[in-house]
Motif scaffolding. Structure first.
Motif, mmCIF file in Angstrom:
data_model
loop_
_atom_site.group_PDB
_atom_site.id
_atom_site.type_symbol
_atom_site.label_atom_id
_atom_site.label_comp_id
_atom_site.label_asym_id
_atom_site.label_seq_id
_atom_site.Cartn_x
_atom_site.Cartn_y
_atom_site.Cartn_z
ATOM 1 N N ALA A 690 31.822 29.297 35.210
ATOM 2 C CA ALA A 690 32.114 30.444 34.818
ATOM 3 C C ALA A 690 32.612 31.817 35.815
ATOM 4 O O ALA A 690 33.290 32.713 35.689
ATOM 5 C CB ALA A 690 30.868 30.693 33.556
ATOM 6 N N GLU A 691 31.560 31.717 37.123
ATOM 7 C CA GLU A 691 32.214 32.488 37.982
ATOM 8 C C GLU A 691 32.155 32.402 39.098
ATOM 9 O O GLU A 691 30.573 31.468 39.725
ATOM 10 C CB GLU A 691 30.905 33.934 37.857
ATOM 11 C CG GLU A 691 31.514 34.876 36.303
ATOM 12 C CD GLU A 691 32.594 35.783 36.927
ATOM 13 O OE1 GLU A 691 32.504 36.970 37.531
ATOM 14 O OE2 GLU A 691 33.494 35.455 36.002
ATOM 15 N N LYS A 725 39.286 33.057 35.365
ATOM 16 C CA LYS A 725 38.171 33.398 34.336
ATOM 17 C C LYS A 725 37.057 32.944 35.414
ATOM 18 O O LYS A 725 36.255 33.902 35.520
ATOM 19 C CB LYS A 725 37.908 32.519 33.312
ATOM 20 C CG LYS A 725 39.369 32.483 32.428
ATOM 21 C CD LYS A 725 38.889 34.217 31.325
ATOM 22 C CE LYS A 725 40.250 34.127 30.842
ATOM 23 N NZ LYS A 725 39.876 35.484 29.867
ATOM 24 N N ASP A 728 36.426 36.443 36.454
ATOM 25 C CA ASP A 728 36.600 37.861 36.302
ATOM 26 C C ASP A 728 35.501 39.151 35.261
ATOM 27 O O ASP A 728 36.253 39.775 34.769
ATOM 28 C CB ASP A 728 37.734 37.747 34.117
ATOM 29 C CG ASP A 728 36.400 37.023 33.357
ATOM 30 O OD1 ASP A 728 35.934 36.354 33.997
ATOM 31 O OD2 ASP A 728 36.995 36.577 32.428
ATOM 32 N N GLN A 730 33.591 38.552 33.472
ATOM 33 C CA GLN A 730 32.607 38.249 33.182
ATOM 34 C C GLN A 730 31.972 36.624 32.648
ATOM 35 O O GLN A 730 32.397 35.657 32.652
ATOM 36 C CB GLN A 730 33.641 37.929 31.444
ATOM 37 C CG GLN A 730 34.001 39.012 31.422
ATOM 38 C CD GLN A 730 33.515 40.199 30.833
ATOM 39 O OE1 GLN A 730 32.782 39.793 30.646
ATOM 40 N NE2 GLN A 730 34.210 41.416 30.518
HETATM 41 CA CA CA Z 1 34.197 34.152 34.263
#
Ligand code: CA
Ligand code: GLA
Length: 782
Positions: A690-691, A725, A728, A730
């Motif tokens: 995710a990050e 992503k 980003d 998020q």
């Molecule tokens: Ca993300």
């Protein structure tokens, strides 16, 4: 005479007597109790529907509120968009489309409470996150900080909003139960004194009885959480709900729980696929929350449209948002029920206190189609205008231009060989020499330079720069438009590096405004652009005008897929941006802005159409990309050879949700991060991240602003699960490998320049069980 007097008397009564509505409502209260909110002293679960009044044509407001109610919602949640109410400093507008008090009254009339989120910053994929662009006329302003000028303007604005909304709080018999302080400040910074000042400002305006709250992410809400405010969490469809509230539960075991933004879908950006989220996951998440007595606001319940130039842009990087804000929400862009709506409604019926669900209202207008027609009138857009001379190129803000384009012109030096032109253009620059198109510098693609042919002294250099929405998220919201900084030419002449810094510019600002377009036609109109060759001489760039006739009005979707890039006005209404790359190819045109008989369409095309034709279809097209090449990062030439490289760290991540940090034994230096995923926690899973963050020597996170994905062996393009992503900003979006792609997986990120790195922070997917989370890894910095 007598009749007239009677009429006047009735009018006076209507004006001064309390309306039926005001008479009927009693003052009430909304507070926090033991693990629950209390409405008039009774336990209450907030079921709020996020909707944005500027994204819905005013004649449709009540219909959309009724649609939310038909889902079993008991409140609407709204942002206040500072920049539509104060478009010019000190000029306030709360009328018509901006009459937010009327929106609240309509909610109340329909038995809905209101949650107000007055910013000053709202994010919302809206131009500059709702801040007015003219703040940037003070070049050194610090936005969302205790900058004296910023705070002064914030307070004046909030006061004006208060004049509209403070009489509508529940304590005064109105529908407003809660007001939000700032917006997700945790993903911007850490500044309790600033957030406190916003809180005090709102408390002064709305009174100390009104409930105030802060929204943030479970991973960062503690940074700015104020002791005397309610804390709510934002997260999206699929998230592990217990995990999202774990930390809050530890810190405040008796506080009510609320997801203040439960993301039903996601927003779209130009050049990437339309985003969707499964209906079942959304409904299951809401069901789980309701079964546990958790309040929520469904963001978006109805997204609507970012008309005109109001769509913002995301960051890191520059990712402008499309015009549609459909959001894959249960109520679609044009106010109709989707399959998601019906699934949600069915689930919500379980929590409706045994009462019948409110009826689903009929759409205010039918859907119509419009046969194909040609836009036969043409006018160039930068002829015979007043010019601004200046030594250096000026930004839009310096020229007092909010939105639109600027045509920058200067005279070139003698450069006998090929050269490279370099500049920072916000956002889409087209370069011409003696009116011949040379090429573009597109900020979306992070382009900063362009090769020029050999130049003769005195040739004319013209640069047409079009601005898209100002960045609405992250630290980059201070987003000046136009040419920012110097325009420089570099060439190697006789073995010497020669640099020219171009000076003595003249600028023609071209505001994005319907009346400007009309004036262009009045001055320079030409009929039948393509057949007489005139538009071709202008490279097809300019205003186009055409008409269609209606016997009956209705909502329609005008298709612009044969056009280049620009803006559309229908009957003088600014409809929004178009761009051939997609994914959005149609614009939603509400029937309430059309009329029987002749209707006018103006397209400002800064690139030029393939064919100047338009038609109205019965369905929107939100997912048709027309790209030169795919967005994937699988060019084999970009894949590093890591065979002989030494990893900075090798090991295994733990299973489960939440952040993990891997510290390196020694500081590593390098420009690239490569993360190799040798296995996933669950065998056979598609890998996902995710990050990611990197920490510098000082233990602080390195800026991800310049990051780019260099290589990924596998990326799921459907649903936009590309490598980008992971940076980003998020937590609900992620890189995902394709079905069946073989391990090991490799993701390589270009950090922009050499960095010293001490540690890596990793976040797996937010869903229960963290699907796709990585087990064995190797990390390289090289
Ligand atoms: Ca993300
Ligand atoms: C955050 C912001 C919202 C919106 C969503 C994404 O939660 O608070 O304004 O930008 O992200 O749609």
């Amino acid at each position: 005479m007598k009749q007239l007097l009677q009429k006047l008397a009735v009018a006076a009564m209507l004006m001064f007597a309390p309306t039926a509505l005001q008479a009927a409502v009693k003052p009430g209260s909304f507070t926090t109790g033991d693990k629950t909110f209390l409405l008039n002293g009774e336990p209450f679960v907030v079921k709020a529907a996020e909707v944005h009044y500027p994204r819905i044509p005013r004649p449709y407001w009540e219909h959309r509120i009724k649609m939310c109610k038909a889902l079993g919602m008991n409140a609407v949640c709204i942002y206040i968009f500072w920049n539509i109410h104060e478009q010019q400093e000190n000029v306030f507008d709360f009328t018509g489309q901006n009459d937010v008090a009327e929106f609240c009254r309509l909610a109340q009339k329909n038995g809905m409470y209101v949650i107000v989120r007055p910013g000053p910053y709202v994010c919302a994929e809206w131009e500059m996150g709702g801040l007015p662009w003219w703040l940037l006329k003070k070049k050194d302003i610090k936005l969302r900080e205790r900058d004296p000028y910023f705070m002064e303007r914030v307070k004046i604005f909030e006061q004006k909003v208060g004049e509209q909304l403070a009489p509508l709080t529940i304590q005064k018999g109105g529908p407003i139960i809660m007001v939000q302080v700032e917006n997700e400040y945790g993903s911007y910074g850490e500044d309790k004194p600033y957030v406190s000042e916003i809180r005090d400002c709102l408390r002064n305006i709305y009174g100390k009885e009104l409930a105030l709250f802060q929204c943030d992410w479970s991973s960062n809400f503690e940074k700015n959480g104020l002791d005397d405010l309610t804390w709510t969490m934002n997260f999206g469809t699929g998230a592990n709900i217990d995990q999202q509230f774990r930390r809050l539960g530890e810190l405040r075991p008796n506080a009510p729980k609320m997801c203040s933004e439960f993301w039903s879908g996601w927003f779209d950006k130009w050049g990437a696929r339309h985003e969707t989220r499964p209906a079942k996951d959304m409904v299951d998440g809401m069901d789980e929350m309701l079964s546990k007595g958790i309040s929520f606001s469904l963001y978006m319940t109805h997204g609507g449209t970012s008309f005109g130039h109001w769509a913002g842009a995301n960051s890191p990087g520059f990712a402008p948002d499309v015009t549609s804000y459909d959001y894959d929400a249960p109520i679609n862009e044009y106010g109709h029920a989707t399959p998601k709506f019906w699934e949600l409604r069915q689930m919500m019926a379980k929590y409706n206190d045994g009462k019948k669900m409110p009826a689903v209202p009929k759409a205010p207008m039918p859907i119509i189609t419009v046969p194909k027609f040609e836009l036969t009138e043409f006018a160039p857009f930068y002829r015979n205008q007043h010019l601004i001379p200046n030594v250096n190129p000026m930004t839009f803000e310096e020229m007092d231009l909010g939105w639109g384009m600027t045509y920058y012109v200067t005279s070139l030096p003698e450069v006998p060989v090929q050269s490279v032109l370099t500049m920072e253009a916000h956002d889409y620059a087209q370069v011409f020499i003696d009116d011949k198109y040379i090429g573009k510098i597109d900020r979306v693609k992070n382009e900063k330079s362009l090769t020029l042919p050999a130049i003769r002294k005195g040739q004319k250099l013209a640069i047409l720069v079009e601005a898209m929405g100002r960045i609405n998220f992250g630290r980059a919201i201070k987003d000046f438009k136009g040419i920012v900084g110097d325009v420089v030419i570099n060439a190697e002449v006789d073995d010497n590096e020669v640099t020219w810094n171009l000076k003595k510019w003249t600028m023609t600002p071209i505001e994005d405004d319907y009346s400007r377009a009309v004036k262009a036609f009045d001055a320079n109109k030409v009929e039948r652009p393509l057949s007489d060759g005139f538009a071709k001489r202008e490279n097809g760039r300019g205003y186009y005008r055409g008409y269609f006739t209606l016997k009956k009005v209705g909502d329609t979707f005008l298709n612009f897929e044969t056009w280049g890039k620009g803006q559309v006005y229908v009957n003088g209404h600014a409809m929004g941006r178009i761009w051939s790359i997609g994914p959005q190819q149609t614009l939603y045109v509400p029937g309430c802005w059309l009329k029987k008989g002749k209707n006018e369409v103006i397209v400002l095309d800064i690139v030029g159409p393939k064919e100047p034709v338009v038609w109205g279809q019965a369905e929107p097209e939100l997912n048709k990309l027309q790209l030169e090449k795919s967005n994937k990062h699988n060019n084999i030439g970009d894949k590093p050879d890591l065979n002989s490289a030494t990893p900075a760290a090798t090991g295994a991540f733990k299973a489960g949700n939440g952040w993990q940090t891997i510290s390196f034994d020694a500081t590593q230096k390098g420009r690239y991060l490569a993360i190799e995923c040798l296995s996933t926690q669950k065998e056979g899973d598609r890998a996902a991240i995710a990050e990611l963050y990197l920490q510098g020597q000082d233990g602080k996170r390195i800026s991800r602003e310049p990051w780019k994905t260099k290589y990924a062996n596998s990326e799921e393009e459907n649903g936009n699960h590309l490598g980008d992503k992971v940076f980003d900003l998020q937590e609900s979006t992620y890189w995902l490998t394709e079905k069946g792609a073989a391990q090991p997986h490799l993701l390589v990120i270009d950090l922009g320049s050499e960095q010293s790195v001490k540690a890596l922070e990793y976040l797996p997917r937010a869903e229960q069980g963290a699907p796709g989370s990585i087990k064995n890894f190797k990390i390289y910095i090289y």
